[in-house]
Enzyme design. Structure first.
Site, mmCIF file in Angstrom:
data_model
loop_
_atom_site.group_PDB
_atom_site.id
_atom_site.type_symbol
_atom_site.label_atom_id
_atom_site.label_comp_id
_atom_site.label_asym_id
_atom_site.label_seq_id
_atom_site.Cartn_x
_atom_site.Cartn_y
_atom_site.Cartn_z
ATOM 1 N NE ARG A 141 26.906 -12.048 14.060
ATOM 2 C CZ ARG A 141 27.435 -11.376 15.073
ATOM 3 N NH1 ARG A 141 28.728 -11.504 15.362
ATOM 4 N NH2 ARG A 141 26.697 -10.581 15.812
ATOM 5 N NE ARG A 150 25.337 -13.735 18.301
ATOM 6 C CZ ARG A 150 25.094 -12.694 19.107
ATOM 7 N NH1 ARG A 150 26.082 -12.046 19.667
ATOM 8 N NH2 ARG A 150 23.867 -12.306 19.357
ATOM 9 C CG ASP A 155 31.985 -9.372 21.447
ATOM 10 O OD1 ASP A 155 31.631 -8.768 20.416
ATOM 11 O OD2 ASP A 155 31.209 -10.014 22.168
#
Length: 211
Positions: A141, A150, A155
């Site tokens: 990343r 990405r 998350d």
């Protein structure tokens, strides 16, 4: 006993009979096995006890992690990320959503592959966030500019009942109810976490379940 004390008819005297009876070994108690010393050969050796591994008793909470990728082999990357999250210290994946394809939202590049996993973890929210960011780095990343394409995006959506407002972390995730690519897979594995009104608000966003 001398020769003069022995009866002439060859029978033993009462004293001799009594002495002979006293010389017999005491009878063994019924049901008792003979002692190891009375058995022939060396005593049997006991197998050494195996050392027990340390028990991992620690409190855990339920957390949810959204996974996305839109560079390289995105489907393979998302599947590998699911396994990598389950391999984190004191963390176990308890549910995995299907994979979904979605158009970028506030981002650039090709379509995303998305999923959500539920975990039980003994890591606190900050520790889990750091561990997830390490997985992103290991997957290559990069952040050359905001909302760049990405290789892997992880998350942290929720961590138990934690409510966090810090420079590095906000919980629950502030934009999770605005994104179909989060709500659809989350509703698949934890429908109680997704209000119907929230799903209704994102019906216009293009998302397709991958079969």
């Amino acid at each position: 006993m001398s020769a003069t004390d022995r009866p002439k008819d060859g029978k033993k005297s009462p004293a001799a009979v009594k002495a002979a009876k006293g010389s017999k070994p005491a009878p063994r108690a019924a049901g008792k096995p003979p002692s190891a010393a009375s058995k022939s050969g060396p005593p049997a050796r006991r197998a050494p006890s195996r050392p027990r591994g340390p028990r991992e008793d620690y409190p855990t909470v339920q957390a949810f992690v959204a996974i996305g990728a839109n560079l390289g082999d995105a489907e393979a990357t998302v599947k590998e990320a699911m396994a990598a999250i389950g391999a984190l210290q004191r963390t176990q994946v308890t549910a995995r959503s299907s994979l979904y394809r979605s158009a970028p939202v506030d981002a650039e590049g090709p379509d995303f592959i998305n999923a959500v996993v539920a975990v039980r973890t003994g890591l606190d929210a900050e520790q889990l966030l750091i561990a997830l960011q390490r997985l992103e780095t290991l997957a290559g990343r990069e952040r050359p500019f905001p909302n760049a394409p990405r290789t892997l995006d992880l998350d942290l959506l929720m961590h138990g009942n934690s409510v966090v407002e810090s420079p590095t972390l906000t919980l629950p995730h502030p934009r999770m109810r605005e994104r179909a690519f989060v709500l659809k897979p989350l509703a698949e594995i934890a429908p109680d976490k997704v209000p119907r009104a929230a799903l209704a608000r994102v019906t216009g966003q293009v998302i397709q379940k991958i079969r």
